[in-house]
Design an enzyme around this catalytic site. Sequence first.
Site, PDB file in Angstrom:
ATOM      1  N   ARG A 248      -5.213  18.001   6.559  1.00  0.00           N
ATOM      2  CA  ARG A 248      -4.479  16.419   6.744  1.00  0.00           C
ATOM      3  C   ARG A 248      -5.553  15.403   6.628  1.00  0.00           C
ATOM      4  O   ARG A 248      -6.785  15.677   7.243  1.00  0.00           O
ATOM      5  CB  ARG A 248      -3.880  16.348   8.157  1.00  0.00           C
ATOM      6  CG  ARG A 248      -2.428  17.131   8.225  1.00  0.00           C
ATOM      7  CD  ARG A 248      -1.478  16.674   7.338  1.00  0.00           C
ATOM      8  NE  ARG A 248      -0.211  17.373   7.448  1.00  0.00           N
ATOM      9  CZ  ARG A 248       0.323  18.210   6.583  1.00  0.00           C
ATOM     10  NH1 ARG A 248      -0.535  18.690   5.526  1.00  0.00           N
ATOM     11  NH2 ARG A 248       1.442  18.750   6.667  1.00  0.00           N
ATOM     12  N   GLU A 276      -2.228   8.016   2.814  1.00  0.00           N
ATOM     13  CA  GLU A 276      -2.037   8.851   1.485  1.00  0.00           C
ATOM     14  C   GLU A 276      -0.739   7.852   0.939  1.00  0.00           C
ATOM     15  O   GLU A 276       0.222   7.704   1.589  1.00  0.00           O
ATOM     16  CB  GLU A 276      -1.771  10.044   1.918  1.00  0.00           C
ATOM     17  CG  GLU A 276      -1.631  11.021   0.907  1.00  0.00           C
ATOM     18  CD  GLU A 276      -1.424  12.586   1.090  1.00  0.00           C
ATOM     19  OE1 GLU A 276      -2.396  13.287   1.359  1.00  0.00           O
ATOM     20  OE2 GLU A 276      -0.079  12.917   1.709  1.00  0.00           O
ATOM     21  N   HIS A 295      -2.234  15.317  -3.390  1.00  0.00           N
ATOM     22  CA  HIS A 295      -1.555  16.333  -2.518  1.00  0.00           C
ATOM     23  C   HIS A 295      -0.751  17.359  -3.505  1.00  0.00           C
ATOM     24  O   HIS A 295       0.436  17.744  -2.979  1.00  0.00           O
ATOM     25  CB  HIS A 295      -0.625  15.481  -1.462  1.00  0.00           C
ATOM     26  CG  HIS A 295      -0.310  16.234  -0.121  1.00  0.00           C
ATOM     27  ND1 HIS A 295      -0.149  15.516   0.911  1.00  0.00           N
ATOM     28  CD2 HIS A 295      -0.233  17.521   0.084  1.00  0.00           C
ATOM     29  CE1 HIS A 295       0.049  16.466   1.953  1.00  0.00           C
ATOM     30  NE2 HIS A 295      -0.011  17.788   1.355  1.00  0.00           N
TER      31      HIS A 295
END
Length: 339
Positions: A248, A276, A295
């Site tokens: 993360r 993000e 991601h």
Amino acid sequence: MTRPRAVLAMNPRLVHAVFDEAALARLRRAADIDTGQVLAELDSARSRDALAGAEILVAGWDAPVVRAEHLPGTERLRAVVYAGGVAATCLEDPAAFAARGVVAANARAANSGPVAEYTLAMILLANKRVLAEERRYRASRTLPDHFGAYAGRGNYRQTVGIVGASTVGRAVLGLLRPFDLDVLLYDPTLTAEQAAALGARLVPLDELMAHSRVVSLHQPLTPATRGQIDAGRLAQMPDGATLVNTARGAVVDQDALLAEVRTGRIDAVLDVTEPEPLDPGSELWALDNVVLTPHLAGSLGGELHRIGDAVADEVERFAAGRPFAHPEDLAASARTRVW
């Protein structure tokens, strides 16, 4: 045998991305489920009626959260099967469901394989500094001195540090076994013997940061790990080392990371960031020694079908009265609710 009632709750676009026709057919055989009905919200009368009759909630990314006002309509619910990493993300109060005996399963193990594969590829490329060398070669259009220019590079007897023996961390450790690497591991929940069984040497985090040519992050995001990789620990990394983050973004102090990579002293491979996506004006977008991917280390494309198969497996197990293969402790998830 009466099939248990089940309902799908997730982003409607996710259904056919995750479940191929064979997996959908398996769901329909195991449970009384309308795979054409997907709950994207729980506030309409139609959605509440569907939830009220469900014994199994088959949820996934972007699932509507079952909140306190929905609890009176979920008396029949006995299981949550989640097409993602943490089933508790779709429950406002996971502990309340655990207290009622609701059991849960997630597809974290199914999703860990692609993340581990991405990580392995980035570790091997980083040790050879392939991305930097590609840029040099494109700019110079000349061959280097292969015997003099690459001192200290390569994957033979290099040291790789793995932070966190999570599901993904363990999968990465397994993939690293065939290579001639010295693997260090930091995980405060393990003993030295347990780390050795995973093919790694257990060390304190500061030692791992100081001695690893590549540091790969796999710890969960919790209050204790938020900002865990801070300015001091980044400064401990050797010159030319690479930080790989598929965990993360928030486990790394983003300001400290920018300050460190800005100097060019270390490289970074970031599949996750905080926020993000990054702000469009972030300097990280422009730095040659930073690789940013959107991601995508986790399951994508056809890999998502592995998750669908895993969910179908768990629904079949529950319907047959067998325990889940990959259970999740909802009460424990409630205690560490930072995902």
